[in-house]
Design a protein around this motif. Structure first.
Motif, PDB file in Angstrom:
ATOM      1  N   VAL A   1       4.402  10.863  -5.809  1.00  0.00           N
ATOM      2  CA  VAL A   1       5.488  11.296  -6.695  1.00  0.00           C
ATOM      3  C   VAL A   1       4.898  11.806  -8.007  1.00  0.00           C
ATOM      4  N   ALA A   2       3.936  11.064  -8.558  1.00  0.00           N
ATOM      5  CA  ALA A   2       3.311  11.464  -9.821  1.00  0.00           C
ATOM      6  C   ALA A   2       2.616  12.825  -9.714  1.00  0.00           C
ATOM      7  N   ARG A   3       2.113  13.136  -8.531  1.00  0.00           N
ATOM      8  CA  ARG A   3       1.446  14.432  -8.320  1.00  0.00           C
ATOM      9  C   ARG A   3       2.427  15.541  -7.962  1.00  0.00           C
ATOM     10  N   GLY A   4       3.688  15.199  -7.765  1.00  0.00           N
ATOM     11  CA  GLY A   4       4.691  16.204  -7.426  1.00  0.00           C
ATOM     12  C   GLY A   4       4.666  16.622  -5.961  1.00  0.00           C
ATOM     13  N   LEU A   5       4.038  15.806  -5.104  1.00  0.00           N
ATOM     14  CA  LEU A   5       3.932  16.155  -3.689  1.00  0.00           C
ATOM     15  C   LEU A   5       5.081  15.597  -2.851  1.00  0.00           C
ATOM     16  N   VAL A   6       5.745  14.547  -3.369  1.00  0.00           N
ATOM     17  CA  VAL A   6       6.939  13.987  -2.717  1.00  0.00           C
ATOM     18  C   VAL A   6       7.941  13.595  -3.800  1.00  0.00           C
ATOM     19  N   ASP A   7       9.179  13.450  -3.376  1.00  0.00           N
ATOM     20  CA  ASP A   7      10.240  12.920  -4.237  1.00  0.00           C
ATOM     21  C   ASP A   7      10.804  11.679  -3.576  1.00  0.00           C
ATOM     22  N   ARG A   8      11.311  10.763  -4.425  1.00  0.00           N
ATOM     23  CA  ARG A   8      12.077   9.605  -3.943  1.00  0.00           C
ATOM     24  C   ARG A   8      13.547   9.930  -4.163  1.00  0.00           C
ATOM     25  N   LEU A   9      14.344   9.743  -3.116  1.00  0.00           N
ATOM     26  CA  LEU A   9      15.774  10.025  -3.204  1.00  0.00           C
ATOM     27  C   LEU A   9      16.564   8.829  -2.706  1.00  0.00           C
ATOM     28  N   PRO A  10      17.779   8.647  -3.198  1.00  0.00           N
ATOM     29  CA  PRO A  10      18.606   7.575  -2.646  1.00  0.00           C
ATOM     30  C   PRO A  10      18.967   7.903  -1.190  1.00  0.00           C
ATOM     31  N   ASP A  11      18.995   6.872  -0.359  1.00  0.00           N
ATOM     32  CA  ASP A  11      19.370   7.050   1.046  1.00  0.00           C
ATOM     33  C   ASP A  11      20.894   7.126   1.107  1.00  0.00           C
ATOM     34  N   PRO A  12      21.469   8.247   1.565  1.00  0.00           N
ATOM     35  CA  PRO A  12      22.928   8.377   1.582  1.00  0.00           C
ATOM     36  C   PRO A  12      23.609   7.414   2.558  1.00  0.00           C
ATOM     37  N   HIS A  13      22.848   6.819   3.473  1.00  0.00           N
ATOM     38  CA  HIS A  13      23.405   5.906   4.464  1.00  0.00           C
ATOM     39  C   HIS A  13      23.184   4.440   4.113  1.00  0.00           C
ATOM     40  N   ASP A  14      22.421   4.184   3.059  1.00  0.00           N
ATOM     41  CA  ASP A  14      22.105   2.808   2.672  1.00  0.00           C
ATOM     42  C   ASP A  14      21.961   2.780   1.153  1.00  0.00           C
ATOM     43  N   ARG A  15      22.943   2.221   0.464  1.00  0.00           N
ATOM     44  CA  ARG A  15      22.941   2.256  -1.008  1.00  0.00           C
ATOM     45  C   ARG A  15      21.708   1.605  -1.610  1.00  0.00           C
ATOM     46  N   ARG A  16      21.107   0.669  -0.895  1.00  0.00           N
ATOM     47  CA  ARG A  16      19.905   0.001  -1.423  1.00  0.00           C
ATOM     48  C   ARG A  16      18.621   0.716  -1.034  1.00  0.00           C
ATOM     49  N   GLY A  17      18.709   1.644  -0.106  1.00  0.00           N
ATOM     50  CA  GLY A  17      17.517   2.284   0.431  1.00  0.00           C
ATOM     51  C   GLY A  17      17.141   3.563  -0.291  1.00  0.00           C
ATOM     52  N   VAL A  18      15.914   3.980  -0.039  1.00  0.00           N
ATOM     53  CA  VAL A  18      15.425   5.251  -0.566  1.00  0.00           C
ATOM     54  C   VAL A  18      14.822   6.050   0.584  1.00  0.00           C
ATOM     55  N   LEU A  19      14.695   7.325   0.349  1.00  0.00           N
ATOM     56  CA  LEU A  19      14.001   8.216   1.263  1.00  0.00           C
ATOM     57  C   LEU A  19      12.868   8.887   0.498  1.00  0.00           C
ATOM     58  N   VAL A  20      11.815   9.182   1.196  1.00  0.00           N
ATOM     59  CA  VAL A  20      10.701   9.915   0.608  1.00  0.00           C
ATOM     60  C   VAL A  20      10.750  11.306   1.220  1.00  0.00           C
ATOM     61  N   ARG A  21      10.809  12.317   0.362  1.00  0.00           N
ATOM     62  CA  ARG A  21      10.934  13.700   0.833  1.00  0.00           C
ATOM     63  C   ARG A  21       9.754  14.536   0.352  1.00  0.00           C
ATOM     64  N   LEU A  22       9.240  15.332   1.232  1.00  0.00           N
ATOM     65  CA  LEU A  22       8.163  16.268   0.930  1.00  0.00           C
ATOM     66  C   LEU A  22       8.676  17.353  -0.015  1.00  0.00           C
TER      67      LEU A  22
ATOM     68  N   THR B   1       0.835  -1.201   0.000  1.00  0.00           N
ATOM     69  CA  THR B   1       0.000   0.000   0.000  1.00  0.00           C
ATOM     70  C   THR B   1       0.866   1.246   0.000  1.00  0.00           C
ATOM     71  N   MET B   2       1.921   1.237   0.817  1.00  0.00           N
ATOM     72  CA  MET B   2       2.795   2.417   0.888  1.00  0.00           C
ATOM     73  C   MET B   2       3.491   2.663  -0.435  1.00  0.00           C
ATOM     74  N   THR B   3       3.969   1.596  -1.078  1.00  0.00           N
ATOM     75  CA  THR B   3       4.622   1.763  -2.381  1.00  0.00           C
ATOM     76  C   THR B   3       3.670   2.430  -3.366  1.00  0.00           C
ATOM     77  N   ASN B   4       2.437   1.961  -3.407  1.00  0.00           N
ATOM     78  CA  ASN B   4       1.427   2.540  -4.284  1.00  0.00           C
ATOM     79  C   ASN B   4       1.188   4.011  -3.941  1.00  0.00           C
ATOM     80  N   ARG B   5       1.083   4.314  -2.653  1.00  0.00           N
ATOM     81  CA  ARG B   5       0.821   5.686  -2.234  1.00  0.00           C
ATOM     82  C   ARG B   5       1.975   6.612  -2.593  1.00  0.00           C
ATOM     83  N   VAL B   6       3.195   6.159  -2.350  1.00  0.00           N
ATOM     84  CA  VAL B   6       4.352   6.994  -2.683  1.00  0.00           C
ATOM     85  C   VAL B   6       4.415   7.204  -4.192  1.00  0.00           C
ATOM     86  N   ASP B   7       4.164   6.162  -4.971  1.00  0.00           N
ATOM     87  CA  ASP B   7       4.147   6.304  -6.430  1.00  0.00           C
ATOM     88  C   ASP B   7       3.163   7.388  -6.855  1.00  0.00           C
ATOM     89  N   ARG B   8       1.981   7.352  -6.282  1.00  0.00           N
ATOM     90  CA  ARG B   8       0.940   8.323  -6.652  1.00  0.00           C
ATOM     91  C   ARG B   8       1.306   9.737  -6.209  1.00  0.00           C
TER      92      ARG B   8
END
Length: 161
Positions: free
Chosen positions: A94-115, A85-92
């Motif tokens: 991002v598509a609306r321009g309300l959040v961005d997905r960024l690489p996590d600087p502390h975890d090469r495999r991770g991402v961060l969601v930023r407002l 559910t969260m993946t779907n919500r973040v995708d939506r």
């Protein structure tokens, strides 16, 4: 002043005088109040072009403080939804321009969601509208009674914490 719950309790008391109906008086009112609050929330959010679920995610990011970002796992804990559910919500979002997905600087495999700036404006406006609506709902209670009610509701919530 009587309300619809008084009528409901009287009818049950007539039909089932053997039962203690005190919980019905409390929880039927809480349930009805929750419906009114849900409608007020939906209107406050719709006026700012966001859905309730969008507000939940955006508000979690806003409450995190600058730089207003969280890992998807932390968002899961904040919003109590599944990872799919969260993946779907973040995708939506991002598509609306309300959040961005960024690489996590502390975890090469991770991402961060930023407002984003747009997401921040949307959640701030919706939150202000929600507070105004909620203030109207509790306006009939003096400040001391609002504090007392908050404390009583906290006690009711304790088994779920």
């Amino acid at each position: 002043m009587r309300d619809e719950v008084d009528e409901l309790v009287e009818a049950w008391a007539r039909e089932r005088p053997d039962l203690d109906l005190a919980p019905v008086e409390v929880f039927s009112r809480i349930s009805r109040l929750a419906r009114h609050l849900d409608l007020a929330r939906r209107k406050a959010f719709a006026d700012h072009d966001i859905e309730t679920w969008e507000f939940d995610v955006l508000a979690a990011l806003r409450r995190a403080g600058a730089p207003y970002e969280l890992s998807p796992g932390r968002l899961l804990r904040e919003t109590l939804v599944t990872s799919g559910t969260m993946t779907n919500r973040v995708d939506r979002l991002v598509a609306r321009g309300l959040v961005d997905r960024l690489p996590d600087p502390h975890d090469r495999r991770g991402v961060l969601v930023r407002l984003t700036r747009e997401g921040g404006a949307a959640v701030d406006g919706a939150f202000e509208a929600l507070l105004e609506a909620e203030a109207t709902l509790v306006a009939a209670l003096p400040a001391g009674e609002r504090e007392r009610l908050g404390a009583l509701l906290r006690e009711l919530m304790r088994p779920f914490s």
